[in-house]
Design a protein around this motif. Structure first.
Motif, mmCIF file in Angstrom:
data_model
loop_
_atom_site.group_PDB
_atom_site.id
_atom_site.type_symbol
_atom_site.label_atom_id
_atom_site.label_comp_id
_atom_site.label_asym_id
_atom_site.label_seq_id
_atom_site.Cartn_x
_atom_site.Cartn_y
_atom_site.Cartn_z
ATOM 1 N N HIS A 73 -10.363 -4.364 5.321
ATOM 2 C CA HIS A 73 -10.576 -5.747 5.747
ATOM 3 C C HIS A 73 -12.056 -6.116 5.804
ATOM 4 O O HIS A 73 -12.393 -7.280 5.961
ATOM 5 N N TYR A 84 -13.463 -0.133 6.178
ATOM 6 C CA TYR A 84 -12.025 -0.362 6.115
ATOM 7 C C TYR A 84 -11.769 -1.526 5.163
ATOM 8 O O TYR A 84 -12.638 -2.378 4.986
ATOM 9 N N LYS A 108 -0.267 7.103 -6.444
ATOM 10 C CA LYS A 108 -1.286 8.147 -6.460
ATOM 11 C C LYS A 108 -0.676 9.503 -6.785
ATOM 12 O O LYS A 108 -1.391 10.468 -7.004
ATOM 13 N N MET A 168 -9.719 -0.220 -5.982
ATOM 14 C CA MET A 168 -8.467 0.140 -6.655
ATOM 15 C C MET A 168 -8.752 0.713 -8.047
ATOM 16 O O MET A 168 -8.103 1.650 -8.488
ATOM 17 N N TYR A 225 0.809 -1.214 0.000
ATOM 18 C CA TYR A 225 0.000 0.000 0.000
ATOM 19 C C TYR A 225 0.843 1.265 0.000
ATOM 20 O O TYR A 225 0.358 2.334 -0.338
ATOM 21 N N THR A 254 1.203 1.807 -3.573
ATOM 22 C CA THR A 254 -0.056 2.393 -4.060
ATOM 23 C C THR A 254 -0.059 3.901 -3.798
ATOM 24 O O THR A 254 -0.456 4.690 -4.660
ATOM 25 N N GLN A 260 -9.333 6.914 1.007
ATOM 26 C CA GLN A 260 -8.161 6.608 0.183
ATOM 27 C C GLN A 260 -8.379 7.033 -1.265
ATOM 28 O O GLN A 260 -7.443 7.453 -1.944
ATOM 29 N N VAL A 261 -9.615 6.927 -1.731
ATOM 30 C CA VAL A 261 -9.922 7.400 -3.084
ATOM 31 C C VAL A 261 -9.994 8.930 -3.082
ATOM 32 O O VAL A 261 -9.503 9.600 -3.988
ATOM 33 N N PRO A 264 -7.996 -0.922 12.779
ATOM 34 C CA PRO A 264 -9.394 -1.333 12.670
ATOM 35 C C PRO A 264 -9.565 -2.843 12.518
ATOM 36 O O PRO A 264 -10.623 -3.378 12.814
ATOM 37 N N SER A 285 -3.392 -6.437 -0.173
ATOM 38 C CA SER A 285 -2.331 -5.722 0.529
ATOM 39 C C SER A 285 -2.060 -4.347 -0.072
ATOM 40 O O SER A 285 -1.238 -3.616 0.441
ATOM 41 N N SER A 286 -2.763 -4.003 -1.142
ATOM 42 C CA SER A 286 -2.453 -2.727 -1.793
ATOM 43 C C SER A 286 -3.266 -1.558 -1.261
ATOM 44 O O SER A 286 -3.106 -0.437 -1.727
ATOM 45 N N LEU A 287 -4.163 -1.812 -0.316
ATOM 46 C CA LEU A 287 -4.893 -0.707 0.301
ATOM 47 C C LEU A 287 -4.404 -0.553 1.734
ATOM 48 O O LEU A 287 -4.145 -1.539 2.415
ATOM 49 N N ASN A 288 -4.298 0.696 2.178
ATOM 50 C CA ASN A 288 -3.836 0.970 3.535
ATOM 51 C C ASN A 288 -4.862 0.433 4.539
ATOM 52 O O ASN A 288 -6.005 0.870 4.545
ATOM 53 N N PRO A 289 -4.440 -0.501 5.406
ATOM 54 C CA PRO A 289 -5.414 -1.163 6.278
ATOM 55 C C PRO A 289 -6.032 -0.255 7.339
ATOM 56 O O PRO A 289 -7.067 -0.589 7.891
ATOM 57 N N SER A 290 -5.399 0.875 7.637
ATOM 58 C CA SER A 290 -5.954 1.674 8.730
ATOM 59 C C SER A 290 -6.673 2.938 8.250
ATOM 60 O O SER A 290 -6.961 3.810 9.055
ATOM 61 N N LEU A 291 -6.937 3.046 6.956
ATOM 62 C CA LEU A 291 -7.720 4.185 6.468
ATOM 63 C C LEU A 291 -8.996 3.672 5.809
ATOM 64 O O LEU A 291 -9.001 2.614 5.185
ATOM 65 N N GLU A 333 -8.336 10.933 -1.285
ATOM 66 C CA GLU A 333 -6.977 11.462 -1.248
ATOM 67 C C GLU A 333 -6.418 11.684 -2.656
ATOM 68 O O GLU A 333 -5.702 12.644 -2.916
#
Lengths: 419, 566
Positions: free
Chosen positions: B160, B158, A324, B171, A317, A320, B118-119, A414, B107-113, B121
């Protein structure tokens, strides 16, 4: 919610185990009645003391009465001299049932009275607790602030001299035994640099010189060794010049940069008792013990932050985020730091509880009045109620903080939310 | 090819990596063009340089390691070549003009946002729309476009909390947010189930047409490529083997490598006895002979070996205070099937259908809640530890990931010797070594492998070692749990051929578990289809594959990408 209840009940079992353990250990040492009697050694006096503190009873009844005292709901006698006697004047209670010389009461856990001073243990602990809590809090704040900052700094400057130097210092901080560190810091901060700080000037001059040369040599291909290690070479050659000048007794060879001293005393407490002004708050005394207590978690936090951030920077990420169009700074601050700090903050919050335990040493060396100080004194005199009270307070803090840490972790990550 | 001017043009690109003191060329003399409204597929196996060349077009090559030695990358909106761009210029370009969709949405998305943020941003970074509320509206509109369920609530979720397919839609929404001219999709469907893959592909095609953007689609799967690509570039060891219109390259391949690559995937019909490999084609080209196919014959078997009756496994999802199970998830729901000696039973289903749980239950690695597993009349579930020790020898499992299935600190020899010594097989140390060397030869490895460590081998070679280890104890029954899923197609063909050879030679029985229907069809005599812990269809391989009865099986078969004609 059921998770919370589950954790609380586990915590309760842990505390029960602690009580049992401490109580058993103390039943193995000779009872302190003789010592408490002082010079009055008559058997009647000693017997009276033993009876007063239930030291005349066998192990199991004694434990039973002790647990009865601790329990919020208890069944007590109001007749002085009986084993289950409780002085209703010294506690605030809610009477649920009253009989003849007997009561069923609802109260806060009663920890008994000190063998030594006959003061209520709760009062002793209430006096000592703020000192320890402030000390532990200050230590963990120092460790977190500097640890995270230095950890991020080293990770972002991986394999440079900043990284190497910090990691060497961190492993020193981690491996130094705490009593040694305490004495060292007390001596260094409280005595050596009390009046003024003298810094030899030559090493500084040489370090600056070599940094200047590094810029000047930037285009040159040779001197690569000098360029990479300019800080170290500057420092060493400066020190060498300094020693040579001292050895040759060259006038002006010993030139110092004079900075004002710390003015910190090697011992002291949160509240100082002044002959004229009475009790007053003196936060200055906090600095040295807090640094001592915080130095180990500081070292661990630096290493943890560094490795965690380096690991996170490899994640998909993060790529990623770059894709961006975010700049390196944005990627680090918006995406990497938060994920990297989850394990750090969890671990650090967990340490807060162990800081209370670690405080015993530090309080002893710096003469800081807190729980550790009290425990130390009580241990010397086999003063069971005080030791038991202090241990229970520390153990409960452990239990509560560990539950809080889980909640904090869920808030940060989370994926780990449990309640 | 066409008269349109390209939006992205790569010419004579050379990229190198350091190795020791030298630099090795990972991309050599690569040229291609991306045009508006067209999709260029870059096809190749792992290590062919396809991902590296796309990362170069994003300015995302690993810093300080990979280096562009020669060549240029030109983007139509910019005078300067991209290879000279500095970091701050890249920041303005990435995401806005050239966007990327990565392989692994997990795994390509930030797990805590939150996914919406995220989009969001992306829009904020490139100053799209005037204000935050307009941006948020745009995000919701994008979610609508990529067909995410209830955009409003998805915005606040989130990563997950979403499925793999939904994450990939996020994505895609992110990549499309700023209406880029070029989209680079790096194996966007490889980590997804076939039915999800189908919907993602059609979504991508639709959205690109709408926006008239160009796409680079990187994949190892020629069938997927034939569904989506207009142009195809085949890469092999850093070089372009073939480049042209999709129909040209796929239907009339010129090089032996491309021919082999197309042929080595199990076909949907007219199954060959042995799968042809890339090597076969290269050898055939040299000798000038054609590659010959023998039609496959599926067998029928009658001697019952293993019988599964009412097998059931549940996992608790929540418990009461006292540890009593309040609710549970049923992974395997009272299934029955039997396996006959000498046959291969295929078990297919999408991820989460319970097929791996079945294999672990049979192997005794998980405890079943109910049911029986009878092996030659003996119930395994009630077998004692001592009985299991004997049975373990007859049962072997070949795992999916050959990288984690071998202990990195043991040599191949130690690995093979250990299992034989444990079961007291093949005599003393010397005799065991002789036997192991024989096995290594049989699985197509050199005897010198004996004292090497696993890291010295490629994925395919490691899987051969795992197979040799399984054979070392002379098993009767082997479970292959996604054993070829992590391998490249050409290697997959070799390993499948090897498994079939060994089956004939040792009279083995296989339970072949996979999500890939065409592979299961090729390997199996009978096929068993699982959905949500239940068996929905069980029958002869050809019968199930060509005349499915159950609606789920029909759907599954319909989502297989239509194959390149041979």
């Amino acid at each position: 919610m059921s998770y919370l209840i589950q954790r609380l009940s586990y915590g309760f079992l842990v505390l029960l185990g602690v009580v049992f353990l401490v109580f058993t250990l103390f039943s193995l040492v000779p009872d302190p009645a003789r010592e408490l009697a002082g010079q009055n050694e008559s058997p009647e006096v000693i017997e009276a003391i033993r009876k007063k503190h239930r030291l005349d009873l066998p192990y199991f009844p004694r434990l039973g009465y002790f647990l009865n005292d601790l329990s919020p709901i208890s069944y007590n006698s109001t007749i002085e001299g009986e084993a289950s006697f409780i002085d209703l004047n010294s506690i605030s209670e809610l009477r649920l049932f009253e009989g003849e010389g007997q009561v069923l009461i609802l109260k806060s856990p009663y920890l008994g009275r000190s063998f030594l001073s006959d003061r209520s243990v709760s009062a002793i602990l209430a006096d000592a607790l703020p000192g320890t809590a402030v000390l532990a809090l200050a230590a963990i704040i120092i460790a977190m602030l500097f640890g995270i900052a230095l950890g991020v700094l080293t990770a972002l400057n991986k394999d440079t001299w900043i990284d190497h130097l910090t990691m060497v210092l961190a492993s020193l901080g981690m491996s130094g035994p705490s009593f040694f560190m305490a004495i060292l810091i007390a001596w260094f901060g409280g005595t050596l640099i009390y009046d003024q700080v003298l810094i030899p000037i030559w090493p500084i001059v040489f370090v600056l010189l070599f940094f200047g040369l590094k810029k000047y040599w930037a285009g040159a291909r040779q001197f690569s060794l000098m360029k990479e290690n300019s800080f170290l070479i500057g420092l060493l050659s400066g020190l060498a010049v300094w020693f040579v000048l001292i050895a040759l007794k060259v006038p002006g060879g010993i030139m110092y940069l004079r900075l004002p001293g710390t003015g910190l005393s090697a011992t002291g407490s949160l509240y100082e008792v002044d002959v004229w002004e009475g009790k007053k708050l003196s936060l200055v005394n906090l600095i040295l013990p807090a640094i001592t207590l915080g130095i180990r978690p500081l070292a661990v936090i630096i290493q943890l932050t560094r490795s965690s951030l380096l690991e996170v920077m490899q994640e998909d990420y993060i790529r990623t985020a770059y894709a961006k169009g975010l700049s390196r700074q944005q990627v680090i601050w918006k995406h990497a730091i938060r994920n990297a700090l989850n394990p750090v903050i969890t671990a650090a919050s967990g340490w807060f509880a162990s800081m209370l335990a670690g405080a015993v040493f530090v309080e002893f060396v710096f003469g800081w009045k807190g729980i550790g100080f009290e425990v130390f004194q009580a241990l010397e005199k086999n003063d069971l109620p005080v030791v038991m009270g202090a241990v229970l307070v520390i153990a409960s803090t452990f239990v509560i903080i560990n539950i809080l840490v889980d909640l904090i972790y869920g808030w940060l990550d989370p994926r780990a939310r449990v309640v | 090819m066409t008269k349109h001017s390209p939006i992205l043009e790569v010419s004579h690109l050379h990229i190198s990596f350091p190795k020791g003191d030298e630099r090795i060329q990972v991309v050599r003399d690569l040229s291609f063009k991306v045009e508006r409204g067209r999709t260029l597929a870059i096809v190749g196996e792992s290590g062919s340089g396809k991902t590296i060349s796309s990362l170069a077009s994003m300015g995302l090559l690993p810093k300080g390691i990979a280096r562009i030695d020669q060549g240029s990358i030109r983007y139509s909106g910019l005078e300067e070549g991209l290879e000279h761009l500095d970091e701050s210029a890249w920041c303005g370009l990435r995401g806005k003009h050239i966007a990327m969709i990565f392989q692994n949405p997990m795994s390509s998305l930030n797990p805590s946002l939150r996914v919406g943020d995220q989009v969001f941003e992306m829009l904020e970074q490139h100053q799209q729309e005037e204000n935050p509320s307009a941006r948020k509206k745009k995000v919701l509109q994008l979610f609508e476009e990529v067909k995410l369920p209830s955009p409003e609530s998805t915005y606040r979720k989130y990563p997950h909390e979403l499925s793999g397919g939904q994450k990939q839609r996020i994505m895609i929404a992110m990549a499309l947010a700023c209406d880029p001219d070029v989209i680079i999709a790096d194996e966007p469907t490889t980590a997804l189930d076939v039915s999800v893959q189908k919907s993602i592909l059609s979504l991508l095609r639709h959205l690109l047409k709408e926006r008239n953007a160009g796409m680079i689609f990187i994949s190892h799967d020629l069938d997927v490529v034939s569904e989506i690509a207009d142009d195809v570039l085949v890469m092999y060891r850093g070089e372009a083997m073939e480049y042209g219109l999709a129909e040209e390259v796929l239907l009339r391949p010129k090089t032996a490598y491309t021919k082999g690559l197309i042929a080595c995937k199990p076909p949907l019909s007219n199954l060959p006895e042995r799968l042809p490999t890339v090597e076969d084609f290269i050898a055939a080209e040299k000798s000038g002979e054609a590659v010959v196919f023998h039609p496959q014959k599926k067998g029928t078997h009658h001697h019952l070996l293993l019988e599964v009756k009412g097998l059931r496994k549940t996992y608790p999802t929540s418990k009461t205070l006292l540890g009593k199970v309040k609710s549970s998830f049923t992974a395997v729901d009272s299934i029955d099937f039997s396996i006959f000696r000498g046959e291969t039973l295929g078990l297919v289903g999408e991820s989460g259908c319970g097929k791996s749980t079945v294999s672990r239950l049979i192997m005794g690695l998980l405890e079943a809640d109910a049911g029986e597993v009878n092996y030659e009349g003996k119930n395994l579930l009630s077998a004692s530890k001592a009985e299991w020790k004997v049975l373990r020898r007859k049962f072997q499992l070949i795992f999916q990931d050959p990288f984690s299935a071998l202990n990195p600190r043991k040599t191949v020899g130690q690995c093979l010797d250990e299992v034989m010594a444990y079961h007291h097989l093949h005599g003393n140390r010397q005799e065991r070594k002789l036997h192991a060397l024989k096995l290594l030869r049989q699985v197509g490895l050199d005897e010198s492998a004996w004292d090497k460590y696993p890291h010295a081998f490629s994925g395919g070679q490691r899987q051969r070692i795992v197979i040799a280890r399984a054979l070392a104890v002379e098993p009767e029954f082997i479970i292959c749990d996604e054993s070829v899923s992590a391998l490249d197609v050409s290697v997959q063909a070799q390993v499948l051929n090897l498994l079939n050879d060994l089956k004939d030679q040792y009279g083995l029985t296989f339970l072949f578990i996979s999500h890939d229907l065409s592979v299961v069809h090729y390997m199996s005599d009978r096929i068993c289809v699982m959905e949500k812990g239940e068996i929905v269809e069980l029958g002869n391989a050809n019968q199930v594959f060509h005349h499915p009865q159950d609606p789920y099986t029909k759907r599954l078969i319909a989502s297989i990408p239509k194959q390149v004609l041979h």
